[in-house]
Design an enzyme around this catalytic site. Structure first.
Site, PDB file in Angstrom:
ATOM      1  N   GLY A   1       0.729  -1.073  -0.002  1.00 36.07           N
ATOM      2  CA  GLY A   1      -0.156  -0.090  -0.230  1.00 36.07           C
ATOM      3  C   GLY A   1       0.991   1.153   0.076  1.00 36.07           C
ATOM      4  O   GLY A   1       0.383   2.143  -1.033  1.00 36.07           O
ATOM      5  N   ASP A   2       1.807   1.102   0.593  1.00 35.04           N
ATOM      6  CA  ASP A   2       2.939   2.475   0.922  1.00 35.04           C
ATOM      7  C   ASP A   2       3.499   2.701  -0.590  1.00 35.04           C
ATOM      8  O   ASP A   2       3.752   4.003  -0.925  1.00 35.04           O
ATOM      9  CB  ASP A   2       3.992   1.970   1.546  1.00 35.04           C
ATOM     10  CG  ASP A   2       3.524   1.610   3.229  1.00 35.04           C
ATOM     11  OD1 ASP A   2       2.159   1.920   3.661  1.00 35.04           O
ATOM     12  OD2 ASP A   2       4.111   0.787   3.769  1.00 35.04           O
TER      13      ASP A   2
END
Length: 306
Positions: A251-252
Protein backbone atom coordinates in the site's frame (compact mmCIF):
# COMPACT_ATOMS: atom_id res chain seq x y z
CA UNK A 1 10.29 18.12 -2.94
CA UNK A 2 8.32 15.26 -1.47
CA UNK A 3 8.58 14.78 2.29
CA UNK A 4 7.57 11.51 3.92
CA UNK A 5 6.65 11.43 7.59
CA UNK A 6 6.99 8.17 9.49
CA UNK A 7 6.02 9.10 13.01
CA UNK A 8 6.68 5.64 14.46
CA UNK A 9 9.38 3.92 12.36
CA UNK A 10 10.74 0.50 13.21
CA UNK A 11 13.32 -2.14 12.63
CA UNK A 12 11.34 -4.84 10.84
CA UNK A 13 12.70 -8.27 11.77
CA UNK A 14 11.30 -10.49 9.01
CA UNK A 15 11.42 -14.25 9.68
CA UNK A 16 10.63 -16.98 7.17
CA UNK A 17 9.92 -20.55 8.26
CA UNK A 18 7.99 -23.54 6.97
CA UNK A 19 5.35 -23.60 9.69
CA UNK A 20 4.67 -21.55 12.81
CA UNK A 21 3.95 -23.75 15.81
CA UNK A 22 2.85 -21.70 18.79
CA UNK A 23 4.07 -22.86 22.20
CA UNK A 24 7.08 -24.59 20.62
CA UNK A 25 10.62 -23.71 19.56
CA UNK A 26 10.57 -22.57 15.91
CA UNK A 27 13.65 -22.26 13.72
CA UNK A 28 13.78 -19.92 10.75
CA UNK A 29 14.84 -20.75 7.22
CA UNK A 30 16.11 -17.21 6.77
CA UNK A 31 15.68 -13.78 8.29
CA UNK A 32 16.38 -10.16 7.44
CA UNK A 33 16.33 -6.83 9.28
CA UNK A 34 14.85 -3.90 7.38
CA UNK A 35 14.22 -0.22 8.13
CA UNK A 36 10.44 -0.21 8.49
CA UNK A 37 7.63 2.28 8.47
CA UNK A 38 5.06 3.37 5.94
CA UNK A 39 6.74 6.66 5.06
CA UNK A 40 10.11 4.91 4.80
CA UNK A 41 8.63 2.52 2.26
CA UNK A 42 7.30 5.49 0.30
CA UNK A 43 10.75 7.12 0.22
CA UNK A 44 12.39 3.87 -0.86
CA UNK A 45 10.05 3.50 -3.82
CA UNK A 46 10.64 7.15 -4.70
CA UNK A 47 14.35 6.35 -4.81
CA UNK A 48 13.67 3.53 -7.28
CA UNK A 49 11.65 5.96 -9.43
CA UNK A 50 14.49 8.51 -9.25
CA UNK A 51 12.27 11.04 -7.46
CA UNK A 52 13.77 13.11 -4.65
CA UNK A 53 12.28 12.81 -1.19
CA UNK A 54 13.26 13.56 2.40
CA UNK A 55 12.26 11.10 5.12
CA UNK A 56 11.18 12.59 8.46
CA UNK A 57 10.12 11.05 11.76
CA UNK A 58 11.21 10.25 15.32
CA UNK A 59 14.12 7.93 16.21
CA UNK A 60 15.77 7.12 19.53
CA UNK A 61 18.01 4.84 21.55
CA UNK A 62 20.21 1.96 20.41
CA UNK A 63 17.49 0.63 18.12
CA UNK A 64 17.18 4.11 16.61
CA UNK A 65 20.90 4.09 15.80
CA UNK A 66 20.56 0.65 14.22
CA UNK A 67 17.52 1.86 12.27
CA UNK A 68 19.52 4.78 10.84
CA UNK A 69 22.39 2.43 9.92
CA UNK A 70 19.98 0.16 8.04
CA UNK A 71 18.39 3.15 6.36
CA UNK A 72 21.77 4.53 5.28
CA UNK A 73 22.21 1.48 3.06
CA UNK A 74 19.40 2.83 0.86
CA UNK A 75 21.01 6.26 0.37
CA UNK A 76 17.89 8.19 1.32
CA UNK A 77 17.87 11.83 2.32
CA UNK A 78 16.68 12.01 5.94
CA UNK A 79 16.07 14.56 8.68
CA UNK A 80 14.84 12.62 11.72
CA UNK A 81 14.08 14.14 15.11
CA UNK A 82 15.98 12.43 17.95
CA UNK A 83 13.94 11.31 20.97
CA UNK A 84 14.91 9.85 24.35
CA UNK A 85 13.05 6.51 24.13
CA UNK A 86 13.90 3.57 21.86
CA UNK A 87 12.70 3.09 18.30
CA UNK A 88 10.47 0.01 18.15
CA UNK A 89 11.11 -3.44 16.66
CA UNK A 90 8.38 -5.19 14.66
CA UNK A 91 8.48 -8.93 14.03
CA UNK A 92 7.04 -10.26 10.77
CA UNK A 93 6.66 -14.05 10.54
CA UNK A 94 6.06 -15.65 7.15
CA UNK A 95 4.99 -19.31 7.52
CA UNK A 96 5.50 -20.55 3.96
CA UNK A 97 3.68 -23.90 4.02
CA UNK A 98 0.77 -22.44 6.00
CA UNK A 99 0.62 -19.45 3.64
CA UNK A 100 0.18 -17.15 6.61
CA UNK A 101 1.83 -13.90 7.69
CA UNK A 102 1.88 -12.99 11.37
CA UNK A 103 2.92 -9.56 12.61
CA UNK A 104 3.91 -8.54 16.15
CA UNK A 105 4.35 -4.77 16.27
CA UNK A 106 6.02 -2.85 19.05
CA UNK A 107 4.31 0.20 20.56
CA UNK A 108 7.17 2.61 19.95
CA UNK A 109 8.51 5.50 22.03
CA UNK A 110 6.53 8.06 24.00
CA UNK A 111 7.13 11.51 22.52
CA UNK A 112 7.57 14.45 24.88
CA UNK A 113 6.04 17.88 24.32
CA UNK A 114 9.46 19.34 23.51
CA UNK A 115 10.25 16.54 21.03
CA UNK A 116 6.88 17.07 19.35
CA UNK A 117 7.48 20.79 18.99
CA UNK A 118 11.00 20.28 17.63
CA UNK A 119 9.55 18.08 14.89
CA UNK A 120 6.84 20.62 14.02
CA UNK A 121 9.41 23.43 13.89
CA UNK A 122 11.46 21.33 11.46
CA UNK A 123 8.67 21.68 8.89
CA UNK A 124 9.21 25.43 8.53
CA UNK A 125 11.03 24.92 5.22
CA UNK A 126 8.14 23.08 3.53
CA UNK A 127 6.35 25.31 1.00
CA UNK A 128 4.90 25.89 -2.46
CA UNK A 129 5.05 22.90 -4.78
CA UNK A 130 5.99 20.43 -2.05
CA UNK A 131 4.00 17.32 -1.15
CA UNK A 132 4.04 15.89 2.37
CA UNK A 133 3.09 12.21 2.84
CA UNK A 134 1.90 11.37 6.36
CA UNK A 135 1.73 7.63 6.88
CA UNK A 136 1.18 5.12 9.62
CA UNK A 137 0.38 4.84 13.29
CA UNK A 138 1.19 7.44 15.92
CA UNK A 139 3.61 7.07 18.82
CA UNK A 140 2.50 7.11 22.42
CA UNK A 141 1.64 10.60 23.74
CA UNK A 142 0.66 11.79 20.25
CA UNK A 143 -3.08 12.09 19.79
CA UNK A 144 -5.07 12.13 16.56
CA UNK A 145 -4.61 15.90 16.26
CA UNK A 146 -0.92 15.48 15.43
CA UNK A 147 -1.54 14.80 11.75
CA UNK A 148 -4.15 17.55 11.68
CA UNK A 149 -1.68 20.08 13.13
CA UNK A 150 0.90 19.12 10.51
CA UNK A 151 -1.67 19.39 7.70
CA UNK A 152 -2.73 22.86 8.82
CA UNK A 153 0.87 24.04 9.08
CA UNK A 154 2.16 22.82 5.73
CA UNK A 155 -1.03 23.84 3.91
CA UNK A 156 -0.66 27.39 5.25
CA UNK A 157 2.88 27.31 3.83
CA UNK A 158 1.59 26.35 0.36
CA UNK A 159 2.23 22.59 0.29
CA UNK A 160 -0.12 19.69 -0.55
CA UNK A 161 -0.45 16.66 1.70
CA UNK A 162 -1.32 13.00 1.43
CA UNK A 163 -2.50 11.07 4.46
CA UNK A 164 -2.38 7.28 4.72
CA UNK A 165 -3.91 6.42 8.05
CA UNK A 166 -7.32 5.33 9.32
CA UNK A 167 -10.07 6.26 11.74
CA UNK A 168 -10.55 9.70 13.24
CA UNK A 169 -7.02 10.83 12.35
CA UNK A 170 -7.98 10.46 8.68
CA UNK A 171 -11.46 11.96 8.97
CA UNK A 172 -10.20 15.04 10.81
CA UNK A 173 -7.91 16.04 7.93
CA UNK A 174 -10.50 15.75 5.15
CA UNK A 175 -11.81 19.34 5.44
CA UNK A 176 -8.26 20.47 4.58
CA UNK A 177 -8.55 18.71 1.18
CA UNK A 178 -5.74 16.12 1.11
CA UNK A 179 -4.41 15.40 -2.37
CA UNK A 180 -5.16 11.71 -1.94
CA UNK A 181 -6.28 9.29 0.78
CA UNK A 182 -5.78 5.53 0.49
CA UNK A 183 -7.81 3.25 2.72
CA UNK A 184 -8.12 -0.37 1.66
CA UNK A 185 -11.66 -1.68 1.20
CA UNK A 186 -11.74 -3.11 4.74
CA UNK A 187 -10.62 0.19 6.28
CA UNK A 188 -13.16 2.10 4.21
CA UNK A 189 -15.93 -0.17 5.49
CA UNK A 190 -14.77 0.35 9.08
CA UNK A 191 -14.78 4.13 8.64
CA UNK A 192 -18.51 4.06 7.90
CA UNK A 193 -19.39 0.92 9.89
CA UNK A 194 -20.79 -0.94 6.87
CA UNK A 195 -20.19 -4.15 4.90
CA UNK A 196 -19.74 -3.94 1.15
CA UNK A 197 -21.74 -6.25 -1.11
CA UNK A 198 -20.14 -5.22 -4.39
CA UNK A 199 -17.69 -2.86 -6.07
CA UNK A 200 -20.29 -0.17 -6.65
CA UNK A 201 -20.87 0.16 -2.91
CA UNK A 202 -17.13 0.66 -2.41
CA UNK A 203 -17.22 3.48 -4.97
CA UNK A 204 -20.27 5.01 -3.29
CA UNK A 205 -18.53 5.21 0.07
CA UNK A 206 -15.28 6.40 -1.48
CA UNK A 207 -17.27 9.35 -2.83
CA UNK A 208 -18.30 10.16 0.73
CA UNK A 209 -14.61 10.81 1.45
CA UNK A 210 -14.58 13.16 -1.55
CA UNK A 211 -17.66 14.90 -0.21
CA UNK A 212 -15.83 15.40 3.08
CA UNK A 213 -12.92 17.06 1.28
CA UNK A 214 -10.46 14.56 -0.24
CA UNK A 215 -9.35 15.38 -3.81
CA UNK A 216 -8.67 11.77 -4.86
CA UNK A 217 -9.45 8.44 -3.20
CA UNK A 218 -7.40 5.30 -3.82
CA UNK A 219 -8.89 2.01 -2.65
CA UNK A 220 -6.65 -1.06 -2.61
CA UNK A 221 -8.53 -4.37 -2.83
CA UNK A 222 -5.75 -6.99 -2.72
CA UNK A 223 -6.42 -9.66 -5.37
CA UNK A 224 -9.30 -7.64 -6.83
CA UNK A 225 -7.07 -4.79 -7.94
CA UNK A 226 -7.53 -1.17 -6.98
CA UNK A 227 -9.85 1.78 -7.55
CA UNK A 228 -9.29 5.48 -8.13
CA UNK A 229 -12.36 7.55 -7.40
CA UNK A 230 -12.58 11.20 -8.41
CA UNK A 231 -15.44 13.67 -8.23
CA UNK A 232 -16.90 12.67 -11.59
CA UNK A 233 -15.45 9.27 -12.46
CA UNK A 234 -14.10 6.00 -11.09
CA UNK A 235 -11.31 3.87 -12.53
CA UNK A 236 -10.13 0.34 -11.86
CA UNK A 237 -6.69 -1.20 -12.13
CA UNK A 238 -6.64 -4.95 -12.61
CA UNK A 239 -4.57 -7.19 -10.35
CA UNK A 240 -1.58 -8.42 -12.41
CA UNK A 241 -0.50 -12.05 -12.35
CA UNK A 242 2.16 -12.95 -9.84
CA UNK A 243 2.90 -14.71 -6.57
CA UNK A 244 2.40 -12.63 -3.45
CA UNK A 245 5.57 -13.02 -1.41
CA UNK A 246 5.26 -10.21 1.11
CA UNK A 247 2.34 -7.79 1.28
CA UNK A 248 4.10 -5.49 3.78
CA UNK A 249 4.70 -2.17 2.04
CA UNK A 250 2.43 -2.75 -0.97
CA UNK A 251 0.00 0.00 0.00
CA UNK A 252 2.87 2.37 0.77
CA UNK A 253 4.35 1.62 -2.64
CA UNK A 254 1.04 2.51 -4.27
CA UNK A 255 1.08 5.88 -2.50
CA UNK A 256 4.68 6.47 -3.63
CA UNK A 257 3.93 5.69 -7.26
CA UNK A 258 0.89 7.96 -7.25
CA UNK A 259 2.53 10.86 -5.39
CA UNK A 260 5.76 10.84 -7.36
CA UNK A 261 4.05 10.62 -10.73
CA UNK A 262 1.44 13.23 -9.83
CA UNK A 263 4.13 15.69 -8.78
CA UNK A 264 5.72 15.34 -12.21
CA UNK A 265 2.62 15.04 -14.44
CA UNK A 266 -0.44 16.30 -12.49
CA UNK A 267 -2.24 13.42 -14.27
CA UNK A 268 -4.29 11.32 -11.78
CA UNK A 269 -4.87 8.47 -14.26
CA UNK A 270 -1.19 7.97 -15.06
CA UNK A 271 -0.40 8.43 -11.36
CA UNK A 272 -2.91 5.67 -10.55
CA UNK A 273 -1.34 3.40 -13.17
CA UNK A 274 2.14 3.84 -11.69
CA UNK A 275 0.80 3.52 -8.15
CA UNK A 276 -0.89 0.22 -8.96
CA UNK A 277 2.31 -1.05 -10.60
CA UNK A 278 4.45 -0.11 -7.59
CA UNK A 279 2.01 -1.71 -5.15
CA UNK A 280 1.80 -5.02 -6.98
CA UNK A 281 5.53 -5.11 -7.72
CA UNK A 282 6.28 -4.83 -4.00
CA UNK A 283 3.73 -7.55 -3.18
CA UNK A 284 5.61 -9.83 -5.60
CA UNK A 285 8.99 -9.05 -3.98
CA UNK A 286 10.77 -10.10 -0.79
CA UNK A 287 11.35 -6.44 0.04
CA UNK A 288 10.32 -3.11 -1.50
CA UNK A 289 10.20 -3.47 -5.29
CA UNK A 290 13.08 -2.45 -7.53
CA UNK A 291 12.64 -0.41 -10.71
CA UNK A 292 12.95 -3.40 -13.04
CA UNK A 293 10.10 -5.20 -11.29
CA UNK A 294 7.94 -2.08 -11.32
CA UNK A 295 8.47 -1.67 -15.07
CA UNK A 296 7.60 -5.34 -15.65
CA UNK A 297 4.36 -5.13 -13.67
CA UNK A 298 3.39 -1.75 -15.16
CA UNK A 299 2.99 -3.42 -18.58
CA UNK A 300 0.45 -5.90 -17.14
CA UNK A 301 -1.87 -3.29 -15.67
CA UNK A 302 -4.82 -1.82 -17.53
CA UNK A 303 -6.82 1.15 -16.28
CA UNK A 304 -10.51 1.06 -17.17
CA UNK A 305 -13.34 3.45 -16.32
CA UNK A 306 -16.08 1.80 -14.22
Amino acid sequence: MIYTITVNPSIDYVLQLKNLNTGEVNRTQNDVKLPGGKGINVSRIMKELKIDSTALGFVGGATGSMFLELLAQHNLKTAFTKVSEDTRINVKINAVDQKEETEINGAGPAITTDERQKFIDGLDGVGDGDIVVMAGSLCKNLDASFYLDIAKKIQAQGAEFIIDTTGQALLDTLPLHPLVVKPNHHELAELFDVEFKDQQEIITYARKLLEKGAKHVLISMAGDGALLVTKDKAYKANAPKGTVINSVGAGDSMIAGFAGTFMETKDPIESFHMGAACGSATAFSQDIAVKEKIDEVYKQINITEV
